[in-house]
Design a protein around this motif. Structure first.
Motif, mmCIF file in Angstrom:
data_model
loop_
_atom_site.group_PDB
_atom_site.id
_atom_site.type_symbol
_atom_site.label_atom_id
_atom_site.label_comp_id
_atom_site.label_asym_id
_atom_site.label_seq_id
_atom_site.Cartn_x
_atom_site.Cartn_y
_atom_site.Cartn_z
ATOM 1 N N HIS A 234 12.275 -14.768 4.074
ATOM 2 C CA HIS A 234 11.603 -13.475 4.107
ATOM 3 C C HIS A 234 12.224 -12.495 3.127
ATOM 4 O O HIS A 234 13.409 -12.160 3.215
ATOM 5 C CB HIS A 234 11.629 -12.916 5.527
ATOM 6 N N VAL A 236 11.019 -9.077 0.247
ATOM 7 C CA VAL A 236 9.978 -8.146 -0.193
ATOM 8 C C VAL A 236 10.258 -7.738 -1.631
ATOM 9 O O VAL A 236 11.413 -7.692 -2.071
ATOM 10 C CB VAL A 236 9.918 -6.892 0.708
ATOM 11 N N THR A 247 10.322 0.012 -1.782
ATOM 12 C CA THR A 247 9.598 -1.149 -1.252
ATOM 13 C C THR A 247 8.404 -0.650 -0.454
ATOM 14 O O THR A 247 8.295 0.552 -0.155
ATOM 15 C CB THR A 247 10.481 -2.016 -0.322
ATOM 16 N N ARG A 262 13.365 -9.226 -5.905
ATOM 17 C CA ARG A 262 13.109 -9.457 -4.485
ATOM 18 C C ARG A 262 14.318 -9.039 -3.663
ATOM 19 O O ARG A 262 15.467 -9.253 -4.058
ATOM 20 C CB ARG A 262 12.807 -10.923 -4.179
ATOM 21 N N SER A 302 3.825 -4.220 6.400
ATOM 22 C CA SER A 302 3.996 -2.841 5.926
ATOM 23 C C SER A 302 2.771 -2.005 6.299
ATOM 24 O O SER A 302 1.664 -2.531 6.479
ATOM 25 C CB SER A 302 4.195 -2.825 4.406
ATOM 26 N N ALA A 307 2.574 -6.261 2.384
ATOM 27 C CA ALA A 307 3.805 -7.053 2.439
ATOM 28 C C ALA A 307 4.141 -7.320 3.897
ATOM 29 O O ALA A 307 3.745 -6.562 4.797
ATOM 30 C CB ALA A 307 4.955 -6.320 1.748
#
Length: 341
Positions: A234, A236, A247, A262, A302, A307
């Motif tokens: 995981h 983002v 982010t 990332r 999100s 995301a």
């Protein structure tokens, strides 16, 4: 010490192993992990001498063994399917590779290995009278019987149930240590690799993309691919700014490399035991929830909807789908990796 230098191999002009270089020290345990078809098993077969026609050199303790026949390399190989001889007893299977030695020496070695793998009471049984775990123990004992200087294990426990596999994974390092043999263990399971090995080599599409001590790879995977393979899937995307990063889950006041791309979500997101530790706050909504025993796994999306990442937490504390959540993330637990995009 085993040394591979610029090993390259192709099937019908399709590269399977590309310019691989690494060493294995005496008694070292090295894990090779990677997705199916990345060249792990082919690399083992090359080391064992079962895939002629490769480029590059293989040496052991400074002696070039590239052209040496497999039976002269003193390298053992154990596959997932164990390949026991059905017409031979357990004892005869284990002693099969000891022909030419004195009978008393063979008997003593077989008895010692039966004790090692916990099967002295099954010496006269045949493979079809054994459980899957017992057959794997016999196969391992047979691989160790000629006292190889290196043992190659190609996903040897993949066909076993989880509880039995865990038991054998606990015992295997002890057996290797007692025999004083180095080992290369191939798997696609990072947890297995950590149980067996102190060092790890990651392959992708025939190439070695990362290698080093297990702890180093976990703490600094360097790429989204390696992180995902090691059980940290995981992450983002972020954009570096003069004040930190941006982010889709919120801004974080932390310096970050502009070229990486990332941000890994740590497994302990939301678990802040020290109130003095600086944190960032990630905002999202629960869009899925399912049991991943013993935890409840939540999918956090999100607020913009572009995301997401998964978060495990105790079942009795898990919010319902649709709940807006704010998760604190320790700044000292954030890791940046290269994007696979």
């Amino acid at each position: 010490m085993l040394t591979l230098t610029n090993i390259h191999y192709a099937y019908d002009q399709t590269p399977a192993v590309i310019d691989c270089n690494f060493t294995v020290a005496p008694a070292q345990r090295l894990a090779i992990i990677g997705p199916s078809g990345c060249g792990k098993s082919t690399l083992l077969r090359i080391i064992a001498g079962l895939e002629p026609g490769h480029r590059g050199t293989i040496s052991y303790d400074g002696v070039d063994i590239t052209q040496q026949p497999a039976q002269q390399r003193r390298i053992g190989l154990m596959f997932q399917d164990h390949a026991l001889f059905p017409h031979l007893s357990v004892a005869a299977n284990i002693g099969y590779g000891l022909h030419g030695q004195a009978k008393s020496a063979i008997v003593a070695r077989v008895e010692s290995l039966l004790q090692l793998v916990g099967l002295p009471h099954l010496a006269q049984r045949y493979p079809d009278q054994l459980s899957g775990g017992e057959r794997q123990r016999v196969a391992l004992a047979r691989s160790l019987a000629p006292s190889p200087r290196l043992l190659l294990l190609d996903e040897p426990f993949a066909s076993l149930d989880r509880s039995l596999r865990d038991r054998l994974l606990d015992e295997l390092p002890q057996w290797l240590t007692r025999e004083g043999v180095a080992a290369i263990y191939v798997t696609h399971d990072a947890n297995e690799a950590c149980q067996i090995a102190s060092d790890m080599l990651v392959m992708r599409a025939g190439q070695i993309v990362r290698q080093g001590p297990v702890a180093t790879l976990y703490n600094d995977p360097q790429s989204q691919f390696v992180a995902s393979l090691l059980g940290m899937p995981h992450s983002v995307a972020y954009t570096a700014t003069p004040h930190g990063i941006t982010t889709l889950f919120g801004d974080v006041a932390i310096a970050a490399p502009a070229h990486v791309g990332r941000l890994l979500i740590p497994a302990d997101v939301g678990m802040i035991l020290d109130p003095n530790v600086p944190v960032a706050l990630f905002h999202g909504v629960v869009t899925a929830s399912f049991l991943r025993a013993p935890w409840q796994r939540l999918r956090i999306t999100s607020l913009a909807g572009d995301a997401q990442f998964d978060y495990d937490m105790p079942q009795h504390l898990a919010p319902i789908i649709g709940t807006t959540v704010t998760l604190p993330v320790r700044l000292d637990r954030l890791t940046f990796v290269a994007s696979d995009d």
